[in-house]
Structures are given as structure tokens and as C-alpha cells.
Design a protein around this motif. Structure first.
Motif, PDB file in Angstrom:
ATOM      1  N   TYR A   6      42.430 -33.627  23.121  1.00 34.47           N
ATOM      2  CA  TYR A   6      42.479 -33.484  24.575  1.00 34.47           C
ATOM      3  C   TYR A   6      43.661 -32.619  25.009  1.00 34.47           C
ATOM      4  CZ  TYR A   6      38.916 -37.113  24.757  1.00 34.47           C
ATOM      5  OH  TYR A   6      37.756 -37.832  24.595  1.00 34.47           O
ATOM      6  N   LEU A   7      44.779 -32.734  24.291  1.00 33.45           N
ATOM      7  CA  LEU A   7      45.930 -31.896  24.614  1.00 33.45           C
ATOM      8  C   LEU A   7      45.657 -30.434  24.296  1.00 33.45           C
ATOM      9  CD1 LEU A   7      48.739 -34.264  23.312  1.00 33.45           C
ATOM     10  CD2 LEU A   7      48.109 -33.818  25.688  1.00 33.45           C
ATOM     11  N   LEU A   8      44.917 -30.185  23.219  1.00 32.69           N
ATOM     12  CA  LEU A   8      44.499 -28.813  22.929  1.00 32.69           C
ATOM     13  C   LEU A   8      43.592 -28.288  24.037  1.00 32.69           C
ATOM     14  CD1 LEU A   8      43.745 -29.035  19.098  1.00 32.69           C
ATOM     15  CD2 LEU A   8      45.611 -27.777  20.177  1.00 32.69           C
ATOM     16  N   ALA A   9      42.770 -29.164  24.591  1.00 32.71           N
ATOM     17  CA  ALA A   9      41.871 -28.754  25.674  1.00 32.71           C
ATOM     18  C   ALA A   9      42.641 -28.305  26.906  1.00 32.71           C
ATOM     19  CB  ALA A   9      40.921 -29.894  26.027  1.00 32.71           C
ATOM     20  N   VAL A  10      43.832 -28.885  27.127  1.00 27.99           N
ATOM     21  CA  VAL A  10      44.666 -28.456  28.255  1.00 27.99           C
ATOM     22  C   VAL A  10      45.071 -26.997  28.083  1.00 27.99           C
ATOM     23  CG1 VAL A  10      46.868 -28.794  29.438  1.00 27.99           C
ATOM     24  CG2 VAL A  10      45.517 -30.773  28.718  1.00 27.99           C
ATOM     25  N   ALA A  11      45.468 -26.635  26.862  1.00 26.63           N
ATOM     26  CA  ALA A  11      45.832 -25.250  26.592  1.00 26.63           C
ATOM     27  C   ALA A  11      44.616 -24.335  26.714  1.00 26.63           C
ATOM     28  CB  ALA A  11      46.441 -25.133  25.193  1.00 26.63           C
ATOM     29  N   VAL A  12      43.465 -24.806  26.253  1.00 26.32           N
ATOM     30  CA  VAL A  12      42.245 -24.016  26.371  1.00 26.32           C
ATOM     31  C   VAL A  12      41.903 -23.787  27.840  1.00 26.32           C
ATOM     32  CG1 VAL A  12      39.753 -23.996  25.896  1.00 26.32           C
ATOM     33  CG2 VAL A  12      41.343 -24.719  24.123  1.00 26.32           C
ATOM     34  N   PHE A  13      42.227 -24.764  28.699  1.00 29.04           N
ATOM     35  CA  PHE A  13      42.020 -24.596  30.143  1.00 29.04           C
ATOM     36  C   PHE A  13      42.825 -23.411  30.664  1.00 29.04           C
ATOM     37  CE2 PHE A  13      44.060 -25.412  34.270  1.00 29.04           C
ATOM     38  CZ  PHE A  13      42.953 -25.277  35.094  1.00 29.04           C
ATOM     39  N   ALA A  14      44.101 -23.337  30.297  1.00 30.18           N
ATOM     40  CA  ALA A  14      44.943 -22.235  30.763  1.00 30.18           C
ATOM     41  C   ALA A  14      44.394 -20.900  30.299  1.00 30.18           C
ATOM     42  CB  ALA A  14      46.375 -22.427  30.262  1.00 30.18           C
ATOM     43  N   MET A  15      43.980 -20.834  29.042  1.00 28.16           N
ATOM     44  CA  MET A  15      43.471 -19.579  28.496  1.00 28.16           C
ATOM     45  C   MET A  15      42.083 -19.254  29.042  1.00 28.16           C
ATOM     46  SD  MET A  15      44.861 -19.701  24.576  1.00 28.16           S
ATOM     47  CE  MET A  15      46.609 -19.367  24.278  1.00 28.16           C
ATOM     48  N   GLY A  16      41.275 -20.294  29.252  1.00 24.21           N
ATOM     49  CA  GLY A  16      39.963 -20.070  29.826  1.00 24.21           C
ATOM     50  C   GLY A  16      40.049 -19.543  31.251  1.00 24.21           C
ATOM     51  N   THR A  17      41.021 -20.035  32.000  1.00 23.98           N
ATOM     52  CA  THR A  17      41.226 -19.523  33.357  1.00 23.98           C
ATOM     53  C   THR A  17      41.489 -18.028  33.315  1.00 23.98           C
ATOM     54  OG1 THR A  17      42.085 -21.647  34.144  1.00 23.98           O
ATOM     55  CG2 THR A  17      42.674 -19.688  35.415  1.00 23.98           C
ATOM     56  N   SER A  18      42.319 -17.599  32.393  1.00 21.74           N
ATOM     57  CA  SER A  18      42.621 -16.178  32.271  1.00 21.74           C
ATOM     58  C   SER A  18      41.399 -15.371  31.840  1.00 21.74           C
ATOM     59  CB  SER A  18      43.748 -15.971  31.255  1.00 21.74           C
ATOM     60  OG  SER A  18      43.955 -14.596  31.023  1.00 21.74           O
ATOM     61  N   GLU A  19      40.652 -15.907  30.874  1.00 20.66           N
ATOM     62  CA  GLU A  19      39.514 -15.148  30.340  1.00 20.66           C
ATOM     63  C   GLU A  19      38.445 -14.906  31.392  1.00 20.66           C
ATOM     64  OE1 GLU A  19      36.455 -15.141  26.529  1.00 20.66           O
ATOM     65  OE2 GLU A  19      37.792 -16.843  26.839  1.00 20.66           O
ATOM     66  N   PHE A  20      38.217 -15.891  32.259  1.00 16.84           N
ATOM     67  CA  PHE A  20      37.103 -15.807  33.199  1.00 16.84           C
ATOM     68  C   PHE A  20      37.509 -15.467  34.626  1.00 16.84           C
ATOM     69  CE2 PHE A  20      35.635 -19.302  30.193  1.00 16.84           C
ATOM     70  CZ  PHE A  20      35.027 -18.405  29.328  1.00 16.84           C
ATOM     71  N   MET A  21      38.817 -15.484  34.932  1.00 17.51           N
ATOM     72  CA  MET A  21      39.234 -15.365  36.327  1.00 17.51           C
ATOM     73  C   MET A  21      38.884 -14.018  36.938  1.00 17.51           C
ATOM     74  SD  MET A  21      43.362 -14.936  35.919  1.00 17.51           S
ATOM     75  CE  MET A  21      44.097 -13.510  35.107  1.00 17.51           C
ATOM     76  N   LEU A  22      38.707 -12.989  36.115  1.00 16.57           N
ATOM     77  CA  LEU A  22      38.435 -11.663  36.662  1.00 16.57           C
ATOM     78  C   LEU A  22      37.102 -11.599  37.384  1.00 16.57           C
ATOM     79  CD1 LEU A  22      39.773  -9.216  33.937  1.00 16.57           C
ATOM     80  CD2 LEU A  22      40.948 -10.246  35.867  1.00 16.57           C
ATOM     81  N   ALA A  23      36.209 -12.569  37.112  1.00  9.62           N
ATOM     82  CA  ALA A  23      34.913 -12.563  37.785  1.00  9.62           C
ATOM     83  C   ALA A  23      35.068 -12.593  39.297  1.00  9.62           C
ATOM     84  CB  ALA A  23      34.071 -13.754  37.328  1.00  9.62           C
ATOM     85  N   GLY A  24      36.118 -13.221  39.800  1.00  8.33           N
ATOM     86  CA  GLY A  24      36.337 -13.279  41.240  1.00  8.33           C
ATOM     87  C   GLY A  24      37.384 -12.297  41.744  1.00  8.33           C
ATOM     88  N   LEU A  25      37.978 -11.518  40.836  1.00  8.85           N
ATOM     89  CA  LEU A  25      39.072 -10.625  41.224  1.00  8.85           C
ATOM     90  C   LEU A  25      38.739  -9.146  41.087  1.00  8.85           C
ATOM     91  CD1 LEU A  25      42.045 -12.491  39.452  1.00  8.85           C
ATOM     92  CD2 LEU A  25      41.324 -12.709  41.839  1.00  8.85           C
ATOM     93  N   LEU A  26      37.584  -8.825  40.501  1.00  7.21           N
ATOM     94  CA  LEU A  26      37.285  -7.428  40.185  1.00  7.21           C
ATOM     95  C   LEU A  26      37.357  -6.491  41.392  1.00  7.21           C
ATOM     96  CD1 LEU A  26      34.404  -7.611  37.542  1.00  7.21           C
ATOM     97  CD2 LEU A  26      36.830  -7.133  37.181  1.00  7.21           C
ATOM     98  N   PRO A  27      36.736  -6.837  42.531  1.00  9.05           N
ATOM     99  CA  PRO A  27      36.825  -5.899  43.665  1.00  9.05           C
ATOM    100  C   PRO A  27      38.269  -5.636  44.098  1.00  9.05           C
ATOM    101  CG  PRO A  27      35.082  -7.503  44.029  1.00  9.05           C
ATOM    102  CD  PRO A  27      35.859  -7.984  42.839  1.00  9.05           C
ATOM    103  N   ASP A  28      39.105  -6.675  44.124  1.00  6.15           N
ATOM    104  CA  ASP A  28      40.505  -6.543  44.531  1.00  6.15           C
ATOM    105  C   ASP A  28      41.281  -5.682  43.537  1.00  6.15           C
ATOM    106  OD1 ASP A  28      42.789  -6.871  45.982  1.00  6.15           O
ATOM    107  OD2 ASP A  28      43.197  -8.907  45.322  1.00  6.15           O
ATOM    108  N   ILE A  29      41.074  -5.930  42.234  1.00  9.47           N
ATOM    109  CA  ILE A  29      41.758  -5.142  41.206  1.00  9.47           C
ATOM    110  C   ILE A  29      41.327  -3.680  41.282  1.00  9.47           C
ATOM    111  CG2 ILE A  29      41.970  -4.764  38.718  1.00  9.47           C
ATOM    112  CD1 ILE A  29      41.814  -7.791  38.354  1.00  9.47           C
ATOM    113  N   ALA A  30      40.024  -3.450  41.451  1.00 10.31           N
ATOM    114  CA  ALA A  30      39.502  -2.083  41.525  1.00 10.31           C
ATOM    115  C   ALA A  30      40.142  -1.327  42.684  1.00 10.31           C
ATOM    116  CB  ALA A  30      37.978  -2.112  41.672  1.00 10.31           C
ATOM    117  N   ALA A  31      40.231  -1.966  43.838  1.00  8.84           N
ATOM    118  CA  ALA A  31      40.826  -1.312  44.999  1.00  8.84           C
ATOM    119  C   ALA A  31      42.326  -1.085  44.804  1.00  8.84           C
ATOM    120  CB  ALA A  31      40.588  -2.160  46.249  1.00  8.84           C
TER     121      ALA A  31
END
Length: 392
Positions: A6-31
């Protein structure tokens, strides 16, 4: 499940946020960086490329290192890459930081998967994998939509800073929860690397690697470009992007949780039932995504089906690569991220066609159809339970 998982899953949460977060940020980053949305989408592929290359490379390098030190070191590199990404004004530099962060993520996940598998009985690998992937699905439920909202309010750079800060409690959890030296990674000699790599010649392992890559390519292809579907196809406001991402994440959490309880002993049921439903879901998505209510419902359904089928296939990789004691986690990581690399590239190519913003959805349906076609002749082999696998 043991607490360290479960503690490893906490770290995976942080990394998963980074891996997938661009799905909601692409238009802002592009501009912000003066590039097209399709070009900005390559940042997702950059991360996935680093994961594909980094999984076997980092696992091979770290196979004789103490596990806890390896995991904390990978988290440190991951943090530094996000700080650099948050301050850069250059798209090429940002692209490079995504690859560096992915290399660290790949090393962490490869070691974490192998560690988790060693901490549970031989017939519970799928359940252990599901707990780790819960960190990923919680990231899609909380981290990614939260990042999208934060990006809308404060700009995309704020999201990068938050991910960097998340690495600190994740590292603390690893230090407190993961034993300093356990399992084959810490043996003086360690298993023979060439013998472990030879596992890649096994036909059934190749099959599940390919199927896992195809299904995950379908998942990440559409997930990466959900934002323009929400705003341009369904004609909803920017804040609805976060809501759709939350629904997709909630579905993925349900899917991976249910599949985690079935994938060890009834993998055939998950694949045979979930595969055709997943294909039908993408077709339906492509036909009625312009209706807001349908879009919201299908985001949840496709999240659940995608992660149920995908996580079951990745769990099969761990079973089929059981002879690779230190490298099995890297094979599973690579399969997942080959899909995450190819999916957004294929999806981006459809944006300039007559399919426009819905092109990624139709590409996802095609990828799942190919996976089902390839799996059909081998459906009996895919149905082997963990108990049967341990006897081979």
C-alpha cells in the motif's frame, strides 16, 4: 495485502498523476509554449518512450541494488525532473524532462512490481498488482482532474510543482514501509540476466505482452485527447474536462479493483467478457459523444473496461514471466507503456483527418478489435488460472 504494498501504491499515485495529468493540460501547454495541441500531445508519448526504454534498462541496472535505496533514488530523480519542467520556457527542454521523469518512473515501477510480487503468495500476484495500480487509478480520479483544475486556475506549471512536492511523502512512505533488503534483487550474485531475458522467447509471454500493449494503446490514445472531445465535440466548458476525467478515473478504479479479484483465478472471464464490451464501448463513444450525458456515462464505462482488461493482461505478464525473478516487473511495465507510447501517436495522427476530435476514439476501437482478433485463437491459453500457472 502487506502494508509495504500500500505504501508503494502511494508513490505510484504521485507518478501516475504525472504520467496522466497532461490529458487536462495540453491546450494550456500548447498555448504557453507556442506549439500545436497535437505537438503538445507528444509529451505523453515522450513519457511513455522513457517508460518503455527505462523499464528493462533501469531494472537491469538496479537488479543488484538494495530495493529501498533504488526506490528512493528513482523518486529523487523524478522530483528533480518536475522542478526543471516547471521552470522551463522551451518545449524541447520540457520534452527532455518528461523522458527523464519517465526513466525514473520506469525504474521505480519495475522494482516495485517485482517487490510486490515477492511479498505475496505465488497465486496472488494479480491482487498485488491491482493494489499498486490502485495508485494509478486514484491518480486519474483525484490527481489528474485536480491537476487539470489547478492548471485552469493557476496555470500548468503549478501542477508540475505539486507533483514534485508529492514525491516527498512518497519517499517517506518507501523508507518507512519497504524492507531494506529482501528477495532476489539483493542477493550477492542475483539470478542470471541472460536466462531472464531468454523468457522473452516464450510464445505465451509474447502474446500477453502484445495484447497488453494494444489494449493500453487504445486506453491512452483516447484518454490523452479527452479535453478537446469535451470542449469541441460535446461543447462543454473547460471545467467539465475535470469532471469527465474524474468519471474516467472512477471507472478505472472500479475496473482494476474488480479485475484484481478475478485476474488470478479467472482471467479468461475478464478478457472474454470485457474485451468485446470494451470494443462496443469505443464504437458507441464515437457515435454519440456529442451528447453530454452520453459522454459522461461512457467516460466511466470505458475507464472501467479499459483498466479491467488491461490490468488483467498485465497481470498475465507477471505469471508468464515468472522465471524472470528480477525482470518480470520491467516486462509488465514495458508492455503497458509501449501502448502508452503508440496510442497517443496513433490518436494524434487522426486529428487531422475527417474524423477530427473523435479520431482518437475510433483509433482506440480499431486497436481493441486487433487485440481481440489476435487473442481469439489463444483464448484457452489466456484462461489459465494462477494455480495452473504455478504448476507449469
Amino acid at each position: 495485502m502487506p502494508l509495504p504494498i500500500y505504501l508503494l501504491a502511494v508513490a505510484v499515485f504521485a507518478m501516475g498523476t504525472s504520467e496522466f495529468m497532461l490529458a487536462g493540460l495540453l491546450p494550456d501547454i500548447a498555448a504557453s509554449l507556442d506549439v500545436s495541441v497535437a505537438t503538445a500531445g507528444l509529451l505523453t508519448s515522450a513519457f511513455a518512450i522513457g517508460m518503455v526504454v527505462g523499464a528493462p534498462l533501469m531494472a537491469g541496472l538496479a537488479r543488484k541494488w538494495p530495493r529501498r535505496s533504488s526506490l528512493v533514488g528513482f523518486l529523487g530523480v523524478f522530483l528533480a525532473a518536475h522542478v526543471a519542467g516547471a521552470v522551463t520556457e522551451n518545449f524541447t527542454v520540457l520534452f527532455a524532462t518528461r523522458i527523464l521523469a519517465a526513466l525514473a518512473n520506469a525504474g521505480f515501477l519495475a522494482v516495485a512490481l517485482t517487490s510486490a510480487a515477492d511479498l505475496v503468495p505465488a497465486d496472488r500476484k494479480g491482487r498485488a498488482l491491482a493494489v499498486l495500480l490502485t495508485g494509478t487509478t486514484v491518480a486519474t480520479v483525484v490527481g489528474v482532474p485536480g491537476g487539470a483544475l489547478l492548471g485552469t486556475l493557476l496555470g500548468w506549471r503549478a501542477t508540475f510543482w505539486v507533483v514534485a512536492l508529492l514525491c516527498l511523502p512518497a519517499a517517506f512512505g518507501v523508507i518507512r514501509g519497504v524492507p531494506a533488503g529482501t528477495g532476489p534483487l539483493d542477493d550477492a550474485g542475483g539470478p542470471d540476466l541472460r536466462r531472464e531475458l531468454a523468457q522473452l522467447r516464450r510464445p505465451r509471454l509474447i502474446l500477453v505482452l502484445l495484447l497488453g500493449a494494444l489494449v493500453n494503446a487504445a486506453t491512452f490514445g483516447s484518454f490523452t485527447f479527452l479535453a478537446p472531445i469535451v470542449t469541441d465535440v460535446a461543447e462543454l466548458g473547460p471545467l467539465w474536462i475535470s469532471i469527465v476525467l474524474v468519471l474516467f478515473g472512477l471507472g478505472s478504479f472500479v475496473g482494476v479493483t474488480v479485475a484484481g479479484r478475478l485476474s488470478d483465478h479467472h482471467p479468461g472471464v475478464v478478457i472474454a467478457a470485457g474485451g468485446p464490451l470494451l470494443l462496443g464501448g469505443w464504437v458507441t463513444f464515437g457515435l454519440i459523444a456529442y451528447q453530454p450525458v452520453a459522454l459522461l456515462l461512457l467516460a466511466f464505462i470505458q475507464g472501467a473496461l479499459s483498466f479491467a482488461v488491461g490490468s488483467t493482461l498485465i497481470a498475465r505478464v507477471l505469471y508468464e514471466a515468472a522465471g524472470a525473478l528480477t525482470m518480470a516487473g520491467s516486462y509488465a511495465t514495458a508492455a503497458l507503456n509501449v501502448g502508452a507510447t503508440a496510442g497517443p501517436i496513433i490518436a494524434a495522427a487522426t486529428l487531422g483527418t475527417g474524423l477530427a476530435e473523435l479520431g482518437p476514439v475510433w483509433a482506440s476501437g480499431t486497436l481493441v478489435a486487433v487485440a481481440l482478433f489476435l487473442a481469439l485463437p489463444f483464448r484457452h491459453a489466456l484462461a489459465h488460472s494462477a494455480h495452473e500457472g504455478t504448476k507449469r
